[in-house]
Design a protein around this motif. Structure first.
Motif, PDB file in Angstrom:
ATOM      1  N   UNK A 154     -21.364 -67.529  34.063  1.00  0.00           N
ATOM      2  CA  UNK A 154     -20.208 -67.408  33.187  1.00  0.00           C
ATOM      3  C   UNK A 154     -19.470 -66.094  33.394  1.00  0.00           C
ATOM      4  N   UNK A 155     -18.554 -65.818  32.487  1.00  0.00           N
ATOM      5  CA  UNK A 155     -17.717 -64.628  32.665  1.00  0.00           C
ATOM      6  C   UNK A 155     -17.628 -63.841  31.360  1.00  0.00           C
ATOM      7  N   UNK A 156     -18.006 -62.573  31.431  1.00  0.00           N
ATOM      8  CA  UNK A 156     -17.859 -61.679  30.271  1.00  0.00           C
ATOM      9  C   UNK A 156     -16.803 -60.654  30.610  1.00  0.00           C
ATOM     10  N   UNK A 157     -15.818 -60.520  29.747  1.00  0.00           N
ATOM     11  CA  UNK A 157     -14.746 -59.543  29.980  1.00  0.00           C
ATOM     12  C   UNK A 157     -14.551 -58.688  28.723  1.00  0.00           C
ATOM     13  N   UNK A 158     -14.464 -57.401  28.943  1.00  0.00           N
ATOM     14  CA  UNK A 158     -14.183 -56.474  27.851  1.00  0.00           C
ATOM     15  C   UNK A 158     -12.963 -55.666  28.290  1.00  0.00           C
ATOM     16  N   UNK A 159     -11.950 -55.633  27.455  1.00  0.00           N
ATOM     17  CA  UNK A 159     -10.614 -55.106  27.810  1.00  0.00           C
ATOM     18  C   UNK A 159     -10.198 -55.519  29.241  1.00  0.00           C
ATOM     19  N   UNK A 160     -10.493 -56.767  29.549  1.00  0.00           N
ATOM     20  CA  UNK A 160     -10.081 -57.346  30.826  1.00  0.00           C
ATOM     21  C   UNK A 160     -10.947 -56.961  32.018  1.00  0.00           C
ATOM     22  N   UNK A 161     -12.048 -56.238  31.780  1.00  0.00           N
ATOM     23  CA  UNK A 161     -12.906 -55.785  32.886  1.00  0.00           C
ATOM     24  C   UNK A 161     -14.338 -56.273  32.702  1.00  0.00           C
ATOM     25  N   UNK A 162     -15.054 -56.281  33.840  1.00  0.00           N
ATOM     26  CA  UNK A 162     -16.457 -56.691  33.810  1.00  0.00           C
ATOM     27  C   UNK A 162     -17.303 -55.493  33.349  1.00  0.00           C
ATOM     28  N   UNK A 163     -17.941 -55.590  32.179  1.00  0.00           N
ATOM     29  CA  UNK A 163     -18.637 -54.398  31.650  1.00  0.00           C
ATOM     30  C   UNK A 163     -19.851 -53.963  32.469  1.00  0.00           C
ATOM     31  N   UNK A 164     -20.438 -54.870  33.229  1.00  0.00           N
ATOM     32  CA  UNK A 164     -21.614 -54.494  34.019  1.00  0.00           C
ATOM     33  C   UNK A 164     -21.206 -53.923  35.370  1.00  0.00           C
ATOM     34  N   UNK A 165     -20.338 -54.644  36.063  1.00  0.00           N
ATOM     35  CA  UNK A 165     -19.955 -54.223  37.429  1.00  0.00           C
ATOM     36  C   UNK A 165     -19.007 -53.024  37.413  1.00  0.00           C
TER      37      UNK A 165
END
Lengths: 256, 259
Positions: free
Chosen positions: B68-79
């Motif tokens: 799936x896809x997690x986005x925080x302020x439009x960015x990937x919080x892990x990568x």
């Protein structure tokens, strides 16, 4: 708290006093070349401390102890931090260090004499090799005890590796480092004498060898006391430093 | 992040962990989808072990989703871990204060990591301690503070870096009810006043109702079982209905867990 500290000092003084009294009694029973009187030992001890050329030997030994301990601390710290992050590395390195721990100090002295020429390098090598495993394991234990909760909390601010090291790793391993210094100081003081006894032309160990050749028990005691005093002073300094650096720790009133 | 885009967006996020005994895997988060808009306070409710904290750790960028896809302020919080420096503040379940730092030192931590100018950092940290009623305790070590005071320090630490998003993982669960209630009210006031977005994990229905603009109730493994929008204008009977519905959903979850 002040009263309990005074009481502790008095108790320690009473213990040392009893030991000195026992020795003095022995000096009255046996010949002085076996058990010299306490005042003579004290005057010889003071003589070493106030005679520049003799004090230089004490300082030389102190420098060798610090040099060896510092070398082992730096090397051991680097090894501990390296193997603390890799189980595979630990599997390779830990057995080697355990193997080193089993080698007697005297064997390292023999190896050093065979392998190296310079006296100072020999002593440094012996000191480092005998105290390295303890430093490494103690720092590794401290590193492993780092709180996962604090690690995650710190990571949530996205620190650089260096910042993480400064703000979390160093304070976490500091108590372990101080304990390692206190433990290794005693070991180092014993090892340095062996190293100097066999392969040096100066220092407390060399002076002890001379006293043995002269069959001078008061001199042997005076030089031994230099080392004991040195260890006590450094231990107290480390303890004072520890009390200051770890002042954040809560102390139960019952423990005072 | 484009205008109008949610500040946190989960699309079919799944997280699978290997079992601790090495035999197989278990799913902590199962195709979880939700969106959180800027300025919202969202309370996440669910039973212990339902994957709330896993979801929390994914938003915080501490773990990576398996799918799936997690986005925080439009960015990937892990990568894009470093992109989020100073953008996310976290208040954990325990206070997680560094015992070797004073209250002031603990609040300064995030600011120092973000390389804030020292004078400015200290001023900010002192201000936050004052706002949280800890003036006069700046130089106290954590062991000298009460549980409530320590948690206030950890809230100050999270707010001090002026993050866009605040993540709170049951931050008041270990405090007595009176202290927890005061801190909850204080927390909501600070979030509103500073125009933050907050995700607040809890296992208490009353707490979720008191804090959230919206409540998400999680299944086990984490998936949305129920969602309710609250709002200040919602009247008491309507709030009671939501509360009863949440209880009903959690009761179903409870029954489903029993063998």
């Amino acid at each position: 708290m002040r009263n309990s500290r005074t009481l502790r000092v008095l108790q320690a003084a009473a213990g040392i006093g009893a030991l000195a009294a026992g020795w003095q009694i022995l000096s009255m029973i046996f010949p002085h070349y076996l058990f010299p009187p306490v005042p003579e030992i004290i005057s010889r001890t003071i003589e070493v401390l106030i005679t520049g050329s003799l004090l230089a030997d004490v300082l030389l030994t102190a420098a060798r102890i610090f040099g060896g301990l510092f070398g082992a601390f730096i090397l051991g710290g680097l090894i501990a931090l390296f193997i603390g992050q890799s189980k595979t590395a630990e599997n390779f390195v830990a057995p080697v260090l355990t193997f080193f721990q089993g080698i007697p100090a005297l064997s390292w002295v023999v190896f050093a004499i065979i392998w190296f020429h310079g006296i100072e390098f020999r002593v440094l090598f012996i000191m480092v090799m005998t105290t390295l495993p303890a430093f490494t394991f103690q720092i590794l234990d401290a590193f492993r005890s780092m709180s996962k909760d604090l690690f995650e909390m710190t990571m949530s601010f996205r620190p650089s590796r260096w910042t993480l090291f400064r703000f979390l790793v160093v304070p976490t391993i500091l108590p372990g480092i101080l304990t390692a210094w206190k433990v290794n100081l005693g070991n180092a003081a014993r090892v340095v004498v062996v190293a100097e006894l066999v392969g040096a032309t100066g220092g407390v160990g060399y002076q002890l060898l001379r006293q043995q050749q002269l069959f001078d028990m008061a001199g042997a005691m005076a030089w031994t006391l230099q080392l004991v005093l040195f260890v006590l002073v450094v231990q107290q300094t480390i303890t004072a430093l520890e009390n200051w650096l770890l002042r954040y720790r809560a102390v139960s009133e019952r423990a005072m | 992040m484009k205008n109008g885009e949610p500040i946190i967006r989960f699309r079919d996020v799944t997280k699978i962990f290997p079992r601790p005994d090495g035999r197989g895997e278990f799913t902590a988060v199962d195709r979880l989808s939700f969106e959180i808009d800027k300025g919202e306070i969202v309370a996440v409710l669910g039973k212990t072990g339902c994957g709330k904290s896993t979801m929390f750790n994914i938003v915080a960028g501490l773990i990576e989703p398996s799918g799936g896809e997690a986005r925080v302020v439009g960015h990937d919080p892990f990568r894009e871990f470093n992109f989020f420096r100073g953008k996310i503040g976290i208040v954990f379940q325990g206070d997680r204060l560094m015992p070797w730092r004073t209250a002031l030192g603990n609040v300064l931590l995030g600011l120092q990591i973000l390389d804030t100018e020292p004078k400015q950092a200290e001023e900010t940290a002192r201000q936050w301690l004052m706002r949280l009623g800890l003036s006069g305790h700046e130089h106290d070590y954590p062991h000298a503070l009460s549980g409530g005071m320590r948690q206030r320090v950890s809230i100050a630490r999270a707010f001090a870096v002026d993050p866009e998003i605040l993540l709170c993982d049951e931050p008041f669960s270990s405090l007595d009810e009176m202290t927890a209630r005061d801190l909850r009210a204080e927390f909501v006031r600070l979030v509103r006043q500073n125009n933050k977005t907050a995700v607040f994990i809890t296992h208490q229905i009353t707490e979720a109702m008191q804090i959230g603009d919206r409540v998400l109730v999680f299944h086990r493994p984490a998936r949305i079982a129920y969602e309710a929008r609250l709002g200040a204008r919602m009247n008491e009977p309507a709030r009671r209905d939501v509360s009863e519905e949440i209880m009903r959903v959690l009761a179903i979850e409870n029954r489903a867990d029993k063998p």
